[in-house]
Scaffold this active site. Sequence first.
Site, PDB file in Angstrom:
ATOM      1  N   SER A  26       0.916  -1.270   0.104  1.00  0.00           N
ATOM      2  CA  SER A  26      -0.017   0.024   0.024  1.00  0.00           C
ATOM      3  C   SER A  26       0.863   0.963   0.018  1.00  0.00           C
ATOM      4  O   SER A  26       1.902   1.357  -0.970  1.00  0.00           O
ATOM      5  CB  SER A  26      -0.834   0.023   1.062  1.00  0.00           C
ATOM      6  OG  SER A  26      -1.786   0.907   1.079  1.00  0.00           O
ATOM      7  N   GLU A 155      -9.053  -3.889  -5.525  1.00  0.00           N
ATOM      8  CA  GLU A 155      -8.387  -3.154  -4.437  1.00  0.00           C
ATOM      9  C   GLU A 155      -9.289  -2.443  -3.576  1.00  0.00           C
ATOM     10  O   GLU A 155      -9.860  -2.314  -2.380  1.00  0.00           O
ATOM     11  CB  GLU A 155      -7.168  -2.397  -4.737  1.00  0.00           C
ATOM     12  CG  GLU A 155      -6.108  -3.043  -5.437  1.00  0.00           C
ATOM     13  CD  GLU A 155      -4.888  -3.413  -4.452  1.00  0.00           C
ATOM     14  OE1 GLU A 155      -5.143  -3.165  -3.341  1.00  0.00           O
ATOM     15  OE2 GLU A 155      -3.896  -4.188  -5.000  1.00  0.00           O
ATOM     16  N   HIS A 254      -8.008  -4.860  -0.888  1.00  0.00           N
ATOM     17  CA  HIS A 254      -6.587  -4.147  -0.529  1.00  0.00           C
ATOM     18  C   HIS A 254      -6.634  -4.648   0.748  1.00  0.00           C
ATOM     19  O   HIS A 254      -7.419  -4.836   1.493  1.00  0.00           O
ATOM     20  CB  HIS A 254      -6.968  -2.585  -0.499  1.00  0.00           C
ATOM     21  CG  HIS A 254      -5.736  -1.987  -0.364  1.00  0.00           C
ATOM     22  ND1 HIS A 254      -4.427  -1.993  -1.121  1.00  0.00           N
ATOM     23  CD2 HIS A 254      -5.182  -1.063   0.828  1.00  0.00           C
ATOM     24  CE1 HIS A 254      -3.508  -1.261  -0.737  1.00  0.00           C
ATOM     25  NE2 HIS A 254      -3.975  -0.767   0.233  1.00  0.00           N
TER      26      HIS A 254
END
Length: 335
Positions: A26, A155, A254
Amino acid sequence: MGLRWVKDNIAAFGGDPQAVTAFGQSAGGTHLVDVVASPYAQGLLRGAIIQSPSAVAQWRSDAQADRAAEFVAKGLGAEPTRESLAKVPFEKLSDLPKIAGRLAADPEWAKFTDGNVSLFKGWIDQDVIPELPVDALRKGAARKMAFIVGSTSSEWRYYIVPNGAIAKKNRASAAALIAGANRPETVLEAYVRVNRGKTWGDCFAQIQSDLIFRMPCVKLAESLATGGAQVWTYDFAWESPVKGKSGASLGAAHTVDVPFVFQNLSAPRAVRTIGERPPQALAQAMHSAWLTFAKTCCAPWTPFSLDTRRAMRFDAKSQEVSDPWAFERLTLPAR
């Protein structure tokens, strides 16, 4: 400075200063892209594993960086100077998520940032980050290094499934997303035509996933390969059955991949994300691959090339695939 300290001291911990591998996911992955492209990091790393990076998220001019600084300072009741911001009480910093949230919902801010509404980004300052990292990497800034690079398949579900916001998305939401990213409406028509989602919320999530994470990640892989680095790519496709407030499943969102990488499926936070019966074989496959790469700078599947675009699709039954992003990279390429 952190990497220099590691290189100078890792031998005392039983490590090899010539075989340092950095991991980032991330924001950690995004800023690791900035690091490996920086001339200050040359020779400090042998390899890197970069998961779900927003790889083109940088302020590209002083004017952009100054405007971002003004938004932050104004929201904190300060001036956009080092001295003024240093005097902001620690407790006041809790306002930053609200400031970032307001900007994320601002159509003009979306256009200003080409759809990548994140407020805190690397700044191309002609020194630490002398040029757009993907451009520097394409020119060979990470030549002879080795990388694992990849993302999850959807995500953005992480941001709109748990809170139920996915159920509130409609065609107008998706159209506004495309307009905010300064892309033509034909992009939305293409996503609808190839059925990228059963609902408008699904379609919205997929477009935003591709804008912020997946296509920048593909551009990163392309740049690294062109610049002489060795790259292994992956697509994490396992879909978590955990449901959000609207009843929609979290899916391959995500952070869903993180418990599998660490083979830590029973941690309370992991259970809330991936449920109580995640596939153990997937954890074993990812965990062992990541460790193998850290030890050898070689992943156990075919390297990425611009010709074949081979990638590992991690799922309950993982397998190699060719160009899993073909439609998206042609329809919504990273800028």
